[in-house]
Write a protein that holds these residues in place. Structure first.
Motif, PDB file in Angstrom:
ATOM      1  N   ARG A  36       0.831  -1.196   0.000  1.00 48.02           N
ATOM      2  CA  ARG A  36       0.000   0.000   0.000  1.00 48.02           C
ATOM      3  C   ARG A  36       0.868   1.250   0.000  1.00 48.02           C
ATOM      4  N   SER A  37       0.258   2.337  -0.406  1.00 48.96           N
ATOM      5  CA  SER A  37       0.864   3.656  -0.251  1.00 48.96           C
ATOM      6  C   SER A  37       0.156   4.344   0.907  1.00 48.96           C
ATOM      7  N   VAL A  38       0.862   5.233   1.572  1.00 46.62           N
ATOM      8  CA  VAL A  38       0.272   6.043   2.639  1.00 46.62           C
ATOM      9  C   VAL A  38       0.399   7.500   2.210  1.00 46.62           C
ATOM     10  N   LEU A  39      -0.737   8.169   2.121  1.00 47.62           N
ATOM     11  CA  LEU A  39      -0.773   9.585   1.771  1.00 47.62           C
ATOM     12  C   LEU A  39      -1.101  10.356   3.041  1.00 47.62           C
ATOM     13  N   ARG A  40      -0.125  11.152   3.503  1.00 45.29           N
ATOM     14  CA  ARG A  40      -0.310  11.968   4.702  1.00 45.29           C
ATOM     15  C   ARG A  40      -0.461  13.421   4.279  1.00 45.29           C
ATOM     16  N   ILE A  41      -1.533  14.024   4.747  1.00 45.18           N
ATOM     17  CA  ILE A  41      -1.842  15.426   4.458  1.00 45.18           C
ATOM     18  C   ILE A  41      -1.876  16.164   5.792  1.00 45.18           C
ATOM     19  N   ALA A  42      -1.127  17.254   5.904  1.00 40.20           N
ATOM     20  CA  ALA A  42      -1.161  18.075   7.114  1.00 40.20           C
ATOM     21  C   ALA A  42      -1.868  19.388   6.788  1.00 40.20           C
ATOM     22  N   VAL A  43      -2.835  19.745   7.627  1.00 40.42           N
ATOM     23  CA  VAL A  43      -3.590  20.983   7.471  1.00 40.42           C
ATOM     24  C   VAL A  43      -3.514  21.788   8.759  1.00 40.42           C
ATOM     25  N   ASP A  44      -3.650  23.099   8.638  1.00 43.12           N
ATOM     26  CA  ASP A  44      -3.589  23.962   9.811  1.00 43.12           C
ATOM     27  C   ASP A  44      -4.392  25.229   9.525  1.00 43.12           C
ATOM     28  N   LYS A  45      -4.620  26.007  10.569  1.00 37.03           N
ATOM     29  CA  LYS A  45      -5.254  27.323  10.442  1.00 37.03           C
ATOM     30  C   LYS A  45      -4.910  28.123  11.681  1.00 37.03           C
ATOM     31  N   LEU A  78      -5.228   7.033   3.523  1.00 38.86           N
ATOM     32  CA  LEU A  78      -5.199   8.483   3.659  1.00 38.86           C
ATOM     33  C   LEU A  78      -5.163   8.845   5.135  1.00 38.86           C
ATOM     34  N   GLU A  79      -4.203   9.685   5.503  1.00 41.88           N
ATOM     35  CA  GLU A  79      -4.109  10.201   6.871  1.00 41.88           C
ATOM     36  C   GLU A  79      -4.114  11.726   6.791  1.00 41.88           C
ATOM     37  N   VAL A  80      -5.083  12.354   7.433  1.00 35.15           N
ATOM     38  CA  VAL A  80      -5.137  13.809   7.493  1.00 35.15           C
ATOM     39  C   VAL A  80      -4.915  14.206   8.941  1.00 35.15           C
ATOM     40  N   THR A  81      -3.982  15.123   9.161  1.00 30.82           N
ATOM     41  CA  THR A  81      -3.589  15.489  10.511  1.00 30.82           C
ATOM     42  C   THR A  81      -3.169  16.955  10.562  1.00 30.82           C
ATOM     43  N   SER A  82      -2.832  17.410  11.743  1.00 27.27           N
ATOM     44  CA  SER A  82      -2.248  18.743  11.885  1.00 27.27           C
ATOM     45  C   SER A  82      -0.729  18.580  11.934  1.00 27.27           C
ATOM     46  N   PRO A  83       0.005  19.629  11.591  1.00 27.82           N
ATOM     47  CA  PRO A  83       1.464  19.533  11.662  1.00 27.82           C
ATOM     48  C   PRO A  83       1.902  19.364  13.113  1.00 27.82           C
ATOM     49  N   GLY A  84       2.951  18.640  13.332  1.00 28.31           N
ATOM     50  CA  GLY A  84       3.469  18.460  14.687  1.00 28.31           C
ATOM     51  C   GLY A  84       4.266  19.667  15.140  1.00 28.31           C
ATOM     52  N   VAL A  85       4.547  19.716  16.418  1.00 26.87           N
ATOM     53  CA  VAL A  85       5.319  20.835  16.949  1.00 26.87           C
ATOM     54  C   VAL A  85       6.758  20.809  16.463  1.00 26.87           C
ATOM     55  N   ASP A  86       7.193  19.685  15.914  1.00 24.05           N
ATOM     56  CA  ASP A  86       8.565  19.608  15.420  1.00 24.05           C
ATOM     57  C   ASP A  86       8.711  20.148  13.998  1.00 24.05           C
ATOM     58  N   ARG A  87       7.615  20.629  13.423  1.00 23.16           N
ATOM     59  CA  ARG A  87       7.664  21.211  12.076  1.00 23.16           C
ATOM     60  C   ARG A  87       8.486  22.499  12.120  1.00 23.16           C
ATOM     61  N   PRO A  88       9.442  22.654  11.214  1.00 20.13           N
ATOM     62  CA  PRO A  88      10.196  23.915  11.168  1.00 20.13           C
ATOM     63  C   PRO A  88       9.277  25.087  10.808  1.00 20.13           C
ATOM     64  N   LEU A  89       9.608  26.250  11.329  1.00 18.98           N
ATOM     65  CA  LEU A  89       8.868  27.465  10.993  1.00 18.98           C
ATOM     66  C   LEU A  89       9.464  28.008   9.698  1.00 18.98           C
ATOM     67  N   THR A  90       8.733  27.892   8.600  1.00 18.53           N
ATOM     68  CA  THR A  90       9.262  28.293   7.304  1.00 18.53           C
ATOM     69  C   THR A  90       8.472  29.416   6.651  1.00 18.53           C
ATOM     70  N   LEU A  91       7.278  29.690   7.127  1.00 15.58           N
ATOM     71  CA  LEU A  91       6.434  30.728   6.542  1.00 15.58           C
ATOM     72  C   LEU A  91       5.997  31.714   7.627  1.00 15.58           C
ATOM     73  N   PRO A  92       5.713  32.965   7.249  1.00 18.57           N
ATOM     74  CA  PRO A  92       5.261  33.935   8.254  1.00 18.57           C
ATOM     75  C   PRO A  92       4.074  33.435   9.082  1.00 18.57           C
ATOM     76  N   ARG A  93       3.142  32.693   8.454  1.00 12.80           N
ATOM     77  CA  ARG A  93       1.981  32.221   9.222  1.00 12.80           C
ATOM     78  C   ARG A  93       2.389  31.221  10.303  1.00 12.80           C
ATOM     79  N   HIS A  94       3.470  30.474  10.096  1.00 12.66           N
ATOM     80  CA  HIS A  94       3.949  29.543  11.122  1.00 12.66           C
ATOM     81  C   HIS A  94       4.431  30.323  12.346  1.00 12.66           C
ATOM     82  N   TRP A  95       5.126  31.425  12.115  1.00 12.74           N
ATOM     83  CA  TRP A  95       5.600  32.262  13.210  1.00 12.74           C
ATOM     84  C   TRP A  95       4.413  32.878  13.941  1.00 12.74           C
TER      85      TRP A  95
END
Length: 154
Positions: A36-45, A78-95
């Motif tokens: 199988r393939s695993v497709l992981r999608i991370a969403v946030d707001k 399909l796995e849909v989740t939020s980004p973990g706290v270990d995600r690097p801050l790469t965009l202004p919205r992350h900051w």
């Protein structure tokens, strides 16, 4: 097609349905798990996502995948989740979404600093570094990650 090409194509197709829900598509990752393939999608707001947001995003992504040949004929999970706290801050919205949190920053000049995010704009963030406020342009940042605090001071 290579995996990066497929993930780029998936991100391009899935961004609009996810954004229509008021969410940002933060990551698309495709990997193999046996046959199988695993497709992981991370969403946030802003304010973070809850289980209802995840459910709505899962439904929207599933509808797109069910009506297209993006995943081919193979079985996938399909796995849909939020980004973990270990995600690097790469965009202004992350900051912006991490204001008041402690961040460790590796600078492009080779230095490093740790400070609390006071505010974030489109081009820079203001950090409290040992009681002093420092404006840090995103172009000065090589890498930035939120630090886990088990007992927050103050």
């Amino acid at each position: 097609m290579s995996t990066p090409d497929i993930t780029d194509r998936l991100a391009g197709v899935l961004a609009a349905p996810v954004e229509s829900l008021g969410l940002d598509l933060e990551a698309v990752e495709l990997s193999k798990a046996g046959k199988r393939s695993v497709l992981r999608i991370a969403v946030d707001k802003d304010g973070g996502v809850d289980m209802d947001d995840i459910a709505e995003a899962t439904k929207a992504v599933s509808e797109v995948l069910d009506t297209s040949d993006l995943m081919g004929n193979g079985a996938f999970t399909l796995e849909v989740t939020s980004p973990g706290v270990d995600r690097p801050l790469t965009l202004p919205r992350h900051w912006r979404r991490n204001e008041t949190r402690l961040v460790k920053v590796d600078l492009t000049d080779g230095g490093a600093l740790t400070g609390r995010i006071v505010s974030a704009a489109d081009d820079a963030a203001v950090l409290d570094v040992e009681g002093e406020q420092r404006t840090l342009g995103y172009t000065e940042v090589a890498k930035a990650k939120i630090q886990i605090e088990f007992k927050r001071e103050g």
